[in-house]
Design a protein around this motif. Structure first.
Motif, PDB file in Angstrom:
ATOM      1  N   SER A   1       3.889  -4.698 -13.240  1.00 27.95           N
ATOM      2  CA  SER A   1       2.953  -4.089 -12.302  1.00 27.95           C
ATOM      3  C   SER A   1       2.772  -4.942 -11.054  1.00 27.95           C
ATOM      4  O   SER A   1       2.670  -6.168 -11.129  1.00 27.95           O
ATOM      5  CB  SER A   1       1.585  -3.889 -12.970  1.00 27.95           C
ATOM      6  N   TRP A   2       2.716  -4.258  -9.922  1.00 33.11           N
ATOM      7  CA  TRP A   2       2.458  -4.903  -8.639  1.00 33.11           C
ATOM      8  C   TRP A   2       1.174  -5.718  -8.685  1.00 33.11           C
ATOM      9  O   TRP A   2       1.076  -6.803  -8.090  1.00 33.11           O
ATOM     10  CB  TRP A   2       2.388  -3.819  -7.560  1.00 33.11           C
TER      11      TRP A   2
ATOM     12  N   ASP B   1      -2.861   0.794  -4.317  1.00 36.10           N
ATOM     13  CA  ASP B   1      -2.534   0.896  -2.902  1.00 36.10           C
ATOM     14  C   ASP B   1      -2.350  -0.511  -2.334  1.00 36.10           C
ATOM     15  O   ASP B   1      -2.992  -1.467  -2.779  1.00 36.10           O
ATOM     16  CB  ASP B   1      -3.641   1.628  -2.147  1.00 36.10           C
ATOM     17  N   ALA B   2      -1.463  -0.623  -1.344  1.00 33.73           N
ATOM     18  CA  ALA B   2      -1.168  -1.960  -0.830  1.00 33.73           C
ATOM     19  C   ALA B   2      -0.839  -1.897   0.660  1.00 33.73           C
ATOM     20  O   ALA B   2      -0.299  -0.905   1.155  1.00 33.73           O
ATOM     21  CB  ALA B   2      -0.007  -2.573  -1.594  1.00 33.73           C
ATOM     22  N   THR B   3      -1.162  -2.997   1.351  1.00 31.69           N
ATOM     23  CA  THR B   3      -0.771  -3.199   2.745  1.00 31.69           C
ATOM     24  C   THR B   3      -0.088  -4.550   2.847  1.00 31.69           C
ATOM     25  O   THR B   3      -0.645  -5.576   2.433  1.00 31.69           O
ATOM     26  CB  THR B   3      -1.990  -3.158   3.681  1.00 31.69           C
ATOM     27  N   ILE B   4       1.137  -4.540   3.372  1.00 32.20           N
ATOM     28  CA  ILE B   4       1.905  -5.773   3.514  1.00 32.20           C
ATOM     29  C   ILE B   4       2.566  -5.796   4.889  1.00 32.20           C
ATOM     30  O   ILE B   4       2.518  -4.814   5.637  1.00 32.20           O
ATOM     31  CB  ILE B   4       2.961  -5.920   2.401  1.00 32.20           C
ATOM     32  N   ARG B   5       3.216  -6.917   5.183  1.00 29.90           N
ATOM     33  CA  ARG B   5       3.822  -7.079   6.500  1.00 29.90           C
ATOM     34  C   ARG B   5       5.272  -6.602   6.543  1.00 29.90           C
ATOM     35  O   ARG B   5       5.719  -6.013   7.516  1.00 29.90           O
ATOM     36  CB  ARG B   5       3.739  -8.543   6.925  1.00 29.90           C
TER      37      ARG B   5
ATOM     38  N   THR C   1      -0.560   4.777  -1.898  1.00 29.91           N
ATOM     39  CA  THR C   1      -0.324   4.601  -0.465  1.00 29.91           C
ATOM     40  C   THR C   1       0.139   3.173  -0.232  1.00 29.91           C
ATOM     41  O   THR C   1      -0.547   2.216  -0.605  1.00 29.91           O
ATOM     42  CB  THR C   1      -1.592   4.880   0.364  1.00 29.91           C
ATOM     43  N   LEU C   2       1.333   3.048   0.371  1.00 30.11           N
ATOM     44  CA  LEU C   2       1.883   1.736   0.707  1.00 30.11           C
ATOM     45  C   LEU C   2       2.037   1.673   2.222  1.00 30.11           C
ATOM     46  O   LEU C   2       2.709   2.515   2.810  1.00 30.11           O
ATOM     47  CB  LEU C   2       3.236   1.536   0.027  1.00 30.11           C
ATOM     48  N   THR C   3       1.423   0.677   2.827  1.00 32.92           N
ATOM     49  CA  THR C   3       1.494   0.489   4.276  1.00 32.92           C
ATOM     50  C   THR C   3       2.231  -0.804   4.575  1.00 32.92           C
ATOM     51  O   THR C   3       1.861  -1.877   4.070  1.00 32.92           O
ATOM     52  CB  THR C   3       0.087   0.450   4.906  1.00 32.92           C
TER      53      THR C   3
ATOM     54  N   THR D   1       3.278  10.098  -3.117  1.00 31.15           N
ATOM     55  CA  THR D   1       2.988   8.810  -2.470  1.00 31.15           C
ATOM     56  C   THR D   1       3.163   8.905  -0.975  1.00 31.15           C
ATOM     57  O   THR D   1       4.023   9.637  -0.480  1.00 31.15           O
ATOM     58  CB  THR D   1       3.902   7.718  -3.054  1.00 31.15           C
ATOM     59  N   THR D   2       2.361   8.137  -0.236  1.00 31.52           N
ATOM     60  CA  THR D   2       2.493   8.032   1.211  1.00 31.52           C
ATOM     61  C   THR D   2       2.970   6.634   1.569  1.00 31.52           C
ATOM     62  O   THR D   2       2.367   5.635   1.159  1.00 31.52           O
ATOM     63  CB  THR D   2       1.152   8.309   1.912  1.00 31.52           C
ATOM     64  N   LEU D   3       4.071   6.586   2.331  1.00 38.52           N
ATOM     65  CA  LEU D   3       4.589   5.313   2.839  1.00 38.52           C
ATOM     66  C   LEU D   3       4.358   5.282   4.337  1.00 38.52           C
ATOM     67  O   LEU D   3       4.936   6.074   5.082  1.00 38.52           O
ATOM     68  CB  LEU D   3       6.081   5.183   2.532  1.00 38.52           C
ATOM     69  N   ASN D   4       3.482   4.391   4.780  1.00 35.34           N
ATOM     70  CA  ASN D   4       3.207   4.211   6.201  1.00 35.34           C
ATOM     71  C   ASN D   4       3.943   2.983   6.700  1.00 35.34           C
ATOM     72  O   ASN D   4       3.942   1.943   6.035  1.00 35.34           O
ATOM     73  CB  ASN D   4       1.701   4.027   6.443  1.00 35.34           C
TER      74      ASN D   4
END
Length: 374
Positions: A14-15, A48-52, A74-76, A94-97
């Motif tokens: 798991s993330w 959900d996650a936000t990365i660079r 949702t992954l940004t 899933t949404t990939l931003n």
């Protein structure tokens, strides 16, 4: 590039598990994430996650598989996403931003249990599959030099692109389940599908329903229908269609909402062709070779301007305006040729303009194609 945070658990997992990451913490917005630890495993995005930045896989192909799977998340990613040779990205509901480009040299799968949206540009260089899921979308420009497959085996499979699509690879529309739902690739209003030289669109599968490709097209490659696998363009607005490549195949092709249609190369659909003009453009302009086979219908009020060759194939029926009623409001005109020399039987119905003169009436050629006016 931010702080590097690399996946280290070769069993997958798991993330959200901090111990799975090289920094001992779950990736944050300042982290550049790399999933390339030797082995074959799946990383499950369970939050959900936000990365660079995101890299999946390695550049050297082999027996290893590095998969990131996300369902209902949702992954940004503020920068680029790179799927390398051993990498895979599986998306469901899933949404990939993204702020950059999704570059795929591995595998992308958009499948169930629900539709996924990719809000970034996509550069597909290898394999991209949309399978048995309706409502998938991409909002960035799409460039395909690999294979983009829309496959229905049990339910509809469709993809909506709210941008231009450039193709030098293969786009395959496959329907294997009759009555299961449509297979459709559609572009938003104001955007265009560029089938560049070397690009191909193919229809395959055993289901008899049309495969839909709803877009304004500039075709310099090939569009081909397999036996029993028709193709229909039914955009919701009148579009300009341009062919300077090849449109051919054994199953019928329909363009049902046309402003104008220009042929500068090869039209040779043995299963028949239907072009319906609903806008106020120039109608159908043929500057090259148009091999009319089976039933060919050009419907609309602006006419058929022939500056090339129309070759009526054996047993063909060529109708102007009125696929069912054989109406006469359209015309064949221009300086080209209607070629019937290799045809034994067929029908040409409509008004004929010769050398720009007034129409001489309804002409029907039957059998040996001796013309008769009425």
């Amino acid at each position: 590039a931010g702080t590097l945070n690399r996946w280290i658990n070769t069993s997958g997992g798991s993330w959200s598990g901090a111990a799975n990451w090289s920094r001992g913490v779950v990736p944050s917005a300042s982290d550049s994430v790399v999933i390339d630890e030797p082995g074959s495993y799946a990383v499950i995005l369970d939050q959900d996650a936000t990365i660079r930045w995101l890299d999946i896989g390695t550049t050297v192909g082999g027996s290893e598989d590095h998969l990131l799977s996300a369902v209902g998340r949702t992954l940004t990613v503020t920068g680029d996403v790179r799927i390398l040779a051993t990498g895979g990205l599986q998306l469901g509901s899933t949404t990939l931003n993204g702020g950059g480009t999704l570059v795929n040299a591995g595998v992308i799968v958009q499948g169930g249990p629900g539709a996924s949206t990719i809000n970034m540009a996509v550069d597909n260089q290898l394999g991209w599959v949309v399978s048995d899921v309706s409502g998938g979308a991409v909002t960035g420009q799409v460039t395909n030099s690999g294979t983009l497959e829309l496959i229905s085996t049990s339910s509809a499979a469709d993809l909506f692109v709210a941008n231009d699509l450039h193709n030098t690879g293969t786009i395959s529309l496959e329907d294997e389940a009759a009555g299961s739902g449509s297979v459709a690739l559609a572009l938003d209003v104001g955007y265009r599908f560029y089938n560049d030289p070397g690009g191909e669109v193919v229809t395959i599968g055993v289901a008899p329903e049309p495969r839909y490709f709803n877009a304004e097209m500039a075709n310099q490659g090939s569009i081909t229908t397999a036996p029993g696998a028709p193709l229909t363009d039914s955009t919701s607005y009148p579009v300009s269609q341009q062919n300077s490549g090849e449109i051919s195949g054994a199953a019928r092709v329909k363009f049902l909402n046309v402003d104008d249609f220009t042929n500068d190369s090869t039209l040779a659909v043995t299963g028949g062709l239907v072009v319906t003009q609903t806008g106020f453009g120039e109608g159908f302009l043929n500057n090259a070779r148009f091999e009319a086979s089976d039933t060919t219908a050009v419907n609309g009020g602006s006419g058929f301007d022939n500056e090339g060759v129309i070759d009526l194939q054996p047993g063909s029926y060529f109708y102007l305006d009125g696929y069912a009623s054989n109406g006469l409001s359209a015309t064949i005109q221009g300086t080209g040729t209607v070629d019937v020399s290799d045809t034994n039987s067929g029908t040409l119905a409509g008004a004929i303009v010769v050398g720009g003169a007034d129409a001489i009436g309804t002409i029907t050629w039957i059998g040996d194609f001796e013309p008769s006016a009425s």
